[in-house]
Design a protein around this motif. Sequence first.
Motif, PDB file in Angstrom:
ATOM      1  N   GLU A  71       0.815  -1.208   0.000  1.00 50.97           N
ATOM      2  CA  GLU A  71       0.000   0.000   0.000  1.00 50.97           C
ATOM      3  C   GLU A  71       0.852   1.263   0.000  1.00 50.97           C
ATOM      4  OE1 GLU A  71      -0.664   0.016   4.875  1.00 50.97           O
ATOM      5  OE2 GLU A  71      -2.353  -0.268   3.512  1.00 50.97           O
ATOM      6  N   GLU A  72       2.076   1.155   0.524  1.00 49.36           N
ATOM      7  CA  GLU A  72       2.965   2.304   0.525  1.00 49.36           C
ATOM      8  C   GLU A  72       3.450   2.644  -0.878  1.00 49.36           C
ATOM      9  OE1 GLU A  72       3.726   4.250   3.005  1.00 49.36           O
ATOM     10  OE2 GLU A  72       2.517   3.118   4.437  1.00 49.36           O
ATOM     11  N   VAL A  81       9.265   0.247  -1.734  1.00 44.47           N
ATOM     12  CA  VAL A  81      10.352  -0.729  -1.638  1.00 44.47           C
ATOM     13  C   VAL A  81      10.811  -0.879  -0.196  1.00 44.47           C
ATOM     14  CG1 VAL A  81      12.732  -1.220  -2.311  1.00 44.47           C
ATOM     15  CG2 VAL A  81      11.109  -0.375  -4.008  1.00 44.47           C
ATOM     16  N   THR A  82      10.859   0.222   0.549  1.00 43.23           N
ATOM     17  CA  THR A  82      11.229   0.162   1.960  1.00 43.23           C
ATOM     18  C   THR A  82      10.269  -0.720   2.740  1.00 43.23           C
ATOM     19  OG1 THR A  82      12.250   2.357   1.920  1.00 43.23           O
ATOM     20  CG2 THR A  82      11.550   1.510   4.063  1.00 43.23           C
ATOM     21  N   LEU A  86      11.126  -4.539   4.493  1.00 48.71           N
ATOM     22  CA  LEU A  86      10.855  -4.847   5.900  1.00 48.71           C
ATOM     23  C   LEU A  86       9.875  -6.014   6.022  1.00 48.71           C
ATOM     24  CD1 LEU A  86      10.569  -1.213   7.302  1.00 48.71           C
ATOM     25  CD2 LEU A  86      12.298  -2.912   7.939  1.00 48.71           C
ATOM     26  N   MET A  87       8.855  -6.028   5.161  1.00 47.59           N
ATOM     27  CA  MET A  87       7.865  -7.098   5.183  1.00 47.59           C
ATOM     28  C   MET A  87       8.510  -8.448   4.892  1.00 47.59           C
ATOM     29  SD  MET A  87       6.127  -9.211   2.881  1.00 47.59           S
ATOM     30  CE  MET A  87       6.009  -8.326   1.336  1.00 47.59           C
ATOM     31  N   SER A 123      16.081   2.229  -5.423  1.00 52.06           N
ATOM     32  CA  SER A 123      14.890   2.751  -4.747  1.00 52.06           C
ATOM     33  C   SER A 123      14.965   2.879  -3.233  1.00 52.06           C
ATOM     34  CB  SER A 123      13.637   1.920  -5.085  1.00 52.06           C
ATOM     35  OG  SER A 123      13.448   1.867  -6.476  1.00 52.06           O
ATOM     36  N   SER A 124      15.815   2.092  -2.550  1.00 51.94           N
ATOM     37  CA  SER A 124      15.780   2.191  -1.100  1.00 51.94           C
ATOM     38  C   SER A 124      17.044   1.649  -0.458  1.00 51.94           C
ATOM     39  CB  SER A 124      14.571   1.410  -0.542  1.00 51.94           C
ATOM     40  OG  SER A 124      14.599   1.385   0.865  1.00 51.94           O
ATOM     41  N   GLY A 125      17.573   2.395   0.529  1.00 49.82           N
ATOM     42  CA  GLY A 125      18.709   1.916   1.303  1.00 49.82           C
ATOM     43  C   GLY A 125      18.301   0.859   2.305  1.00 49.82           C
ATOM     44  N   GLN A 126      16.997   0.641   2.456  1.00 46.22           N
ATOM     45  CA  GLN A 126      16.494  -0.358   3.390  1.00 46.22           C
ATOM     46  C   GLN A 126      16.915  -1.769   2.972  1.00 46.22           C
ATOM     47  OE1 GLN A 126      14.666   0.729   6.133  1.00 46.22           O
ATOM     48  NE2 GLN A 126      14.963  -1.335   6.945  1.00 46.22           N
TER      49      GLN A 126
END
Length: 217
Positions: A71-72, A81-82, A86-87, A123-126
């Motif tokens: 949803e984000e 992507v973050t 995490l998911m 897209s993300s450093g996560q």
Amino acid sequence: MRMRRGDLPTEVLENMSKTRGKFAGIGFDDRSPMTYRALRASLRAFRKKYNLKRGDRTAVMIDYLQMMTDEEAAKNEYAGVTATSLMLKNFFHDEDVLGIPLAQLNRGSAKTGDKPALTDLRSSGQLEQDATWVLFLHRDEYYGVDQYSDGTSTKDTGIVIVSKVKEGRAGNEILLDFKHGQWRSKYMAGLKPVDKPTFDRTKTVAERERELNDTER
């Protein structure tokens, strides 16, 4: 998919036949878009089909992470992507499976031919933060480079770049054969069988490799 159509090279089919008895089964879910709920349901259906329980050795590969929806993602790609990273981290832990998510890279490294780095994860450093290992595949031959820095020919070869490893030292590069679109490890092909390899999980990767080498001698 080529596997579903049976359109695979003879060598691949022979290798699959040899290892068939070592695996309970292989499952595919190519639904699009793939969501967390769909992934969870697919894993449960696979375990039920092959009578597997949580804790049995199971690997889940995601091809590729940025294609999963959240949803984000409706807000912006970075947030999506973050949230997905995490998911997946929590999903792999909760379900006790080996998670192998593939990820897109920024286009910059592909255009220049430079070796990919953690900063190229799109897209993300996560992604870097959540991963236990980060491996990149790179072929200098593809970009017109004829030799490695030590003078070795790049023909029909490629490297795996170990950019992050939680237990050990990052920065290692592993030389592989690359022929007919397939990667093959020269090092692993030359390993001698070890009857009872035992590794202390508290040791670093380098220490484990030295232990393995000492055993082979």
